[in-house]
Design an enzyme around this catalytic site. Sequence first.
Site, PDB file in Angstrom:
ATOM      1  CG  HIS A  69      -2.117  -1.069   0.853  1.00 47.62           C
ATOM      2  ND1 HIS A  69      -2.417  -1.816   2.151  1.00 47.62           N
ATOM      3  CD2 HIS A  69      -2.791  -1.420  -0.055  1.00 47.62           C
ATOM      4  CE1 HIS A  69      -3.417  -2.818   1.765  1.00 47.62           C
ATOM      5  NE2 HIS A  69      -3.599  -2.477   0.372  1.00 47.62           N
ATOM      6  CD  GLU A  72      -0.606   0.382   4.584  1.00 46.59           C
ATOM      7  OE1 GLU A  72      -1.817   0.416   4.129  1.00 46.59           O
ATOM      8  OE2 GLU A  72      -0.078  -0.732   4.368  1.00 46.59           O
ATOM      9  CG  HIS A 204       0.065  -3.990   5.330  1.00 52.28           C
ATOM     10  ND1 HIS A 204      -0.773  -3.366   4.170  1.00 52.28           N
ATOM     11  CD2 HIS A 204       0.492  -5.185   4.881  1.00 52.28           C
ATOM     12  CE1 HIS A 204      -0.953  -4.440   3.138  1.00 52.28           C
ATOM     13  NE2 HIS A 204      -0.263  -5.501   3.505  1.00 52.28           N
ATOM     14  CD  GLU A 277      -2.149  -3.140   8.960  1.00 47.47           C
ATOM     15  OE1 GLU A 277      -1.773  -1.948   8.888  1.00 47.47           O
ATOM     16  OE2 GLU A 277      -2.857  -3.662   8.227  1.00 47.47           O
TER      17      GLU A 277
HETATM   18  C1  LIG Z   1      -4.205  -7.106   6.004  1.00 51.08           C
HETATM   19  C2  LIG Z   1      -5.602  -6.654   6.116  1.00 51.08           C
HETATM   20  C3  LIG Z   1      -6.348  -7.638   7.181  1.00 51.08           C
HETATM   21  C4  LIG Z   1      -5.533  -5.434   6.662  1.00 51.08           C
HETATM   22  C5  LIG Z   1      -5.028  -4.071   5.631  1.00 51.08           C
HETATM   23  N1  LIG Z   1      -5.125  -2.896   6.327  1.00 51.08           N
HETATM   24  S1  LIG Z   1      -4.413  -1.683   5.709  1.00 51.08           S
HETATM   25  N2  LIG Z   1      -2.822  -1.870   5.921  1.00 51.08           N
HETATM   26  O1  LIG Z   1      -4.899  -1.596   4.140  1.00 51.08           O
HETATM   27  O2  LIG Z   1      -4.695  -0.507   6.550  1.00 51.08           O
HETATM   28  C6  LIG Z   1      -5.691  -4.365   4.489  1.00 51.08           C
HETATM   29  O3  LIG Z   1      -6.824  -3.766   4.311  1.00 51.08           O
HETATM   30  O4  LIG Z   1      -5.161  -4.916   3.536  1.00 51.08           O
HETATM   31 ZN   LIG Z   2      -1.675  -1.869   4.239  1.00 49.46          ZN
END
Ligand SMILES: CC(C)C[C@H](NS(N)(=O)=O)C(=O)O
Ligand SMILES: [Zn+2]
Length: 324
Positions: A69, A72, A204, A277
Amino acid sequence: ALASPDPGYTDHAELLDIVEEVVTEHSGIARSTVIGTSYEGRDIVAVKISDNAATDEDQPEVLFVHAQHAREHLTVEMAVHLMHMLTDGYGEDARITELVDSREIWILPNVNPDGSEYDMAGGTWRNWRKNRQPNAGSRSVGTDLNRNWDYRWGCCNGSSGSPSSATYRGSAPESAPEVRVIADFVRSRVVGGEQQITSAVDFHTYSELVLWPFGYTYGEVVPGMTREEYDTHEALGTYIAQANGYTPQQSSDLYITDGSIGDWLWGDQRIVNFTFEMYPRNARQGGFYPPSSVIERETARNEEAVLRLLDYADCPYRIVGAQA
Ligand SMILES: CC(C)C[C@H](NS(N)(=O)=O)C(=O)O
Ligand SMILES: [Zn+2]
Ligand SMILES: [Ca+2]
């Protein structure tokens, strides 16, 4: 980075320079290869860190993926920190030396360079998430890389079919060139019919969580995940989270996602894996854009967590007392 809203964050040109420095200064234990290109033609690189790095030795492999992403950016700084930790620590720190000698570690420091550049190049943050691939029949740009993976793609209302959505799953699994490049790289690590990569982390931001599959279902034991396999993820994820203070939980406890990398790495390739995260915990602490002054603290925070994953890379199931 030029014209970046916060020059303390590393842009793509700077990242490639850092990769070059690392593999030049540590040529015996570090190699970089270009594993493919993004939609707009930027190199997607893989950095291998291991003793005799030029040779594919029969050692357990570990994969670190960063910046699926775009916004990030702290995850790119995490990759930079890992490259330095593992190479500068070699020969200095006994534990790091032993791990680099006995594992082959792959760091993909930015798998969405087009998105990252777009997000930071305009003088102000653009809050961009997806890649920069156009969508036929739409003025909306981008696929959410973390919904484009080829495991139960679009199965479960965990993504969107609308190109304008932030979680647009793409026109087909692996329709995003960046996902295809990473998936092909992972498939290339099947040697003699055996996937050499035993474990992985996809980085992330934000929320400070350690997540394990599956994301497409709330179920723990489902086709493709036995009780022991789930318990292994839970035990190892919990052990790792004790090191960085993140909250350990199943991915779907956050929300349902389908076509995520974590589901594909385990479901298709049987790679024990976690999604981190990173910092911050919440939007009040800066959300996706914490000041670059937190980079050193919040990347160093994951050193022990990463070393624990590397410790178990020879046999993750050992954490639940299973035999090799
Ligand atoms: C890995 C998943 C469960 C969470 C992630 N959250 S993010 N990094 O996009 O905010 C996403 O939505 O891809
Ligand atoms: Zn992400
Ligand atoms: Ca080696």
